[in-house]
Design a protein around this motif. Structure first.
Motif, mmCIF file in Angstrom:
data_model
loop_
_atom_site.group_PDB
_atom_site.id
_atom_site.type_symbol
_atom_site.label_atom_id
_atom_site.label_comp_id
_atom_site.label_asym_id
_atom_site.label_seq_id
_atom_site.Cartn_x
_atom_site.Cartn_y
_atom_site.Cartn_z
ATOM 1 N N TYR A 76 0.830 -1.212 0.000
ATOM 2 C CA TYR A 76 0.000 0.000 0.000
ATOM 3 C C TYR A 76 0.865 1.263 0.000
ATOM 4 N N CYS A 77 1.794 1.367 0.954
ATOM 5 C CA CYS A 77 2.576 2.593 1.075
ATOM 6 C C CYS A 77 4.024 2.426 0.648
ATOM 7 N N GLY A 78 4.464 1.202 0.436
ATOM 8 C CA GLY A 78 5.817 0.987 -0.030
ATOM 9 C C GLY A 78 6.872 1.003 1.057
ATOM 10 N N THR A 79 6.460 1.164 2.286
ATOM 11 C CA THR A 79 7.407 1.184 3.396
ATOM 12 C C THR A 79 8.042 -0.187 3.568
ATOM 13 N N HIS A 80 9.352 -0.191 3.825
ATOM 14 C CA HIS A 80 10.043 -1.447 4.103
ATOM 15 C C HIS A 80 9.962 -1.744 5.592
ATOM 16 N N PHE A 81 9.711 -2.990 5.913
ATOM 17 C CA PHE A 81 9.556 -3.394 7.308
ATOM 18 C C PHE A 81 10.006 -4.841 7.437
ATOM 19 N N PRO A 82 10.389 -5.249 8.638
ATOM 20 C CA PRO A 82 10.839 -6.640 8.836
ATOM 21 C C PRO A 82 9.715 -7.624 8.580
ATOM 22 N N ALA A 83 10.093 -8.776 8.069
ATOM 23 C CA ALA A 83 9.102 -9.782 7.678
ATOM 24 C C ALA A 83 8.271 -10.249 8.860
ATOM 25 N N SER A 84 8.850 -10.168 10.077
ATOM 26 C CA SER A 84 8.104 -10.629 11.252
ATOM 27 C C SER A 84 6.912 -9.727 11.560
ATOM 28 N N GLU A 85 6.938 -8.477 11.049
ATOM 29 C CA GLU A 85 5.838 -7.550 11.311
ATOM 30 C C GLU A 85 4.858 -7.499 10.155
ATOM 31 N N ALA A 86 5.085 -8.345 9.179
ATOM 32 C CA ALA A 86 4.256 -8.281 7.983
ATOM 33 C C ALA A 86 2.825 -8.708 8.268
ATOM 34 N N VAL A 87 1.899 -8.025 7.597
ATOM 35 C CA VAL A 87 0.489 -8.407 7.615
ATOM 36 C C VAL A 87 0.185 -8.890 6.213
ATOM 37 N N SER A 88 -0.042 -10.191 6.102
ATOM 38 C CA SER A 88 -0.250 -10.729 4.760
ATOM 39 C C SER A 88 -1.701 -10.560 4.344
#
Ligand SMILES: [Zn+2]
Length: 84
Positions: free
Chosen positions: A53-65
């Motif tokens: 949605y916003c293109g922000t990079h974040f750690p995979a553990s915080e991902a909302v699939s």
């Protein structure tokens, strides 16, 4: 003679206790603080994902699939992406 021996022992004990006390007055030996390392941070670098949605990079553990292979930085962005 025994009395003299006991006197010697007592004096020795007092002397030892005194020397221990004086050594205690000195700064106590504190073990060097063990470097606390976060296993996840110190270990392998965490996989970074990009929010669909916003293109922000974040750690995979915080991902909302979301649906299909899309991942989002937050549930809010997942809902906003699916709403549009
Ligand atoms: Zn986002």
């Amino acid at each position: 003679m025994k009395l003299l021996l006991w006197a010697g022992v007592i004096v020795a004990v007092i002397w030892i206790l005194r020397s221990k006390k004086s050594s205690k007055a000195a700064p106590p030996k504190t073990p060097p603080p063990a470097p606390t390392q976060a296993p996840s941070a110190a270990g392998e670098a965490e996989k970074m994902l990009s929010c669909a949605y916003c293109g922000t990079h974040f750690p995979a553990s915080e991902a909302v699939s979301g649906s299909s292979n899309l991942v989002f930085c937050s549930d809010e962005h997942r809902r906003q992406y699916l709403a549009r």
